[in-house]
Design an enzyme around this catalytic site. Sequence first.
Site, PDB file in Angstrom:
ATOM      1  N   ASP A 104     -28.051  10.650  16.734  1.00  0.00           N
ATOM      2  CA  ASP A 104     -29.120   9.860  17.333  1.00  0.00           C
ATOM      3  C   ASP A 104     -29.492  10.386  18.717  1.00  0.00           C
ATOM      4  O   ASP A 104     -28.639  10.848  19.477  1.00  0.00           O
ATOM      5  CB  ASP A 104     -28.655   8.403  17.436  1.00  0.00           C
ATOM      6  CG  ASP A 104     -29.703   7.487  18.016  1.00  0.00           C
ATOM      7  OD1 ASP A 104     -30.758   7.331  17.374  1.00  0.00           O
ATOM      8  OD2 ASP A 104     -29.474   6.922  19.103  1.00  0.00           O
ATOM      9  N   GLU A 129     -31.914  13.891  15.281  1.00  0.00           N
ATOM     10  CA  GLU A 129     -33.096  13.074  15.539  1.00  0.00           C
ATOM     11  C   GLU A 129     -33.614  13.507  16.909  1.00  0.00           C
ATOM     12  O   GLU A 129     -33.068  13.130  17.934  1.00  0.00           O
ATOM     13  CB  GLU A 129     -32.751  11.584  15.529  1.00  0.00           C
ATOM     14  CG  GLU A 129     -33.979  10.689  15.603  1.00  0.00           C
ATOM     15  CD  GLU A 129     -33.981   9.751  16.796  1.00  0.00           C
ATOM     16  OE1 GLU A 129     -35.006   9.094  17.013  1.00  0.00           O
ATOM     17  OE2 GLU A 129     -32.973   9.688  17.520  1.00  0.00           O
TER      18      GLU A 129
END
Length: 640
Positions: free
Chosen positions: A318, A371
């Site tokens: 993330d 990401e």
Amino acid sequence: MKNKNSEQNTHSTIGEQDIHYFHEGKHIYAYEFMGAHKACEEGIEGIRFTTWAPNAKSICVIGDFNYWQVEDKNYMEPITDAGLWSVFIPNAKNGDKYKFVVTNKDTNHYVYKSDPYAFFSELRPNTASIITTETQYTWSDDKWLEKRAKTNYYDNPMNVYELHLASWKTKNGKFLTYDELSETLPQYIKEMGYTHVEFMPLHEHPLDASWGYQPTGFYSVNSRHGDIIGLKRLVDKLHNNDIGVILDWVPGHFCKDQHGLIYFDGSPCYEYQEPTKAINKGWGTHNFDLGRNEVKCFLISNAMYWINEFHIDGLRVDAVSNILYLNYDREDGQWIPNIYGGHENLEGIAFLKELNGVLKHTCKGVITIAEESSSWPDISTPVEKGGLGFDFKWNMGWMNDTLRYISLDPVYRKYHHNLITFSMVYHYSEKFILSISHDEVVHGKKSLINKMWGDLWNKYAGLRLYMSYMIGHPGKKLIFMGSEFVQFVEWREYEQLQWQVVDQYESHKQTLHFFKKLNDFYHNETALWQCDYNHHGFRWIDADNSQQSILSFIRSSKDNKQKLIFICNFTPVTYYDYHLGVPDAGSYKEVFNSDNLEFGGSGQVMATEIFSSLQSSHGFEQRITIKIPPMATLVLKLIK
């Protein structure tokens, strides 16, 4: 340094080599001796507690075993000058709750802390760690792991179903347990034709509304759904249904609730010393000090923990931009340049390379996904070739451009044609995953169906068109739960998806059927996934028909024996006698049509074969003449 591939140790010996590698930042199995572990010392059974707190004056372990009292015998002893502390407590046992009372050496101020390496924790709002030594599980996924180790995911299908466990389904308004999910989730994903499930974070977090992205217990399994064994059973069941498991993982920052990692020893410990680097104002969190050896051990060991103990097949990392850039989400004057005067976080870059290098070396077949939304180069290039070493990167540019395009009135789409074609200009620069994730259906962005233009019929048609265009576009795929049966409201983490609409409305049932058929079509057609990252696998027929808003392209298999021709009509107009250039002479057959009646379309299908003629078109010597249905994707295949 130990090198193991399965269950946790049940002894507590902390060897000199372990200590050395830990402080050097090279230990990748720190969870084997840090935290709380069953031990037998001098014939007495108990628990050895170990933690890292370099600026602590003292650390006392309190819990059920001593009635939560600070006692001399439960104070940890320093075992290194660099901040390792440890104590053996004879009467502590599995299931006991506990915390650390950490006193800072400079201020004498003390704080009550959860164990950073705890394997389990109390259900929020309570915050104690729980001694968890009974974690043994007999796995039955050997065949899956053997296959995983040999799989090249670049030339295999990957169609990911992103899932938030707490809101996928509930039972009488309560969270389903991992065991209850095991009874329904694997079968659903298998029937729908997805190859992988991606769980949003499963580590402990205090705030439901953070969705797990503001964690406190990185090693602690989310207690909302049960225990460690339950989660292992769920993963095992998924593997036995040939479904891979990807986990969202958050190594960049952590929750600033006082019981967690923030100022763990009363001063910056897991976070950067410099406040401008430590404090993440945008998210209300603290950033990890990725240049500190013990912090790197904590995080890389954490990745290894989830992979080894829970057989996780991949990590979606993330907020990579927050790790790469010193000025991420910061105005001028709110960040300090690196030693070369740039905005690159050199420690973050080194950490990501080390993480990916370790996983590549030790975890065969495990993938990492970034990401990341900037234009940082070589994210999915191997470390040895100068890249960050990720296997894949989410294509945020494709997502933003195409969602903007699909929301436009078709009258105006011809003026924005580049939005639907530009992605192929840069596609081969990274190993992209086309992602329509949870972030796109919250915070006023609308549900996926409500991003589509027009009345209800056109919205449904637009969704089918968009998803079948996505299946044809090179790159692996990811879709967020609920989109497959057309949830009209935005995703709400506090309630289950609106499954009832599938039984109540034919249009929802038809769209669920469409997704299943589309996924099956994707899985069965080699041309759709074998050359995602090879120029051979894609060729435009016509990328420039902006006036009619029609795209046409070819997808090919490695051996060129399979070719699929995609025609995507982004207008509600039926085109008759449309001339299309084709690469080969012969007979073509319609193999997929998003306008099919069974999907809720208008039924403008071509039931008969189409024969090419020797007439040049679109740079090809052969052409076919076809009917293109409105707001639809048509797929043709050369059959002879």
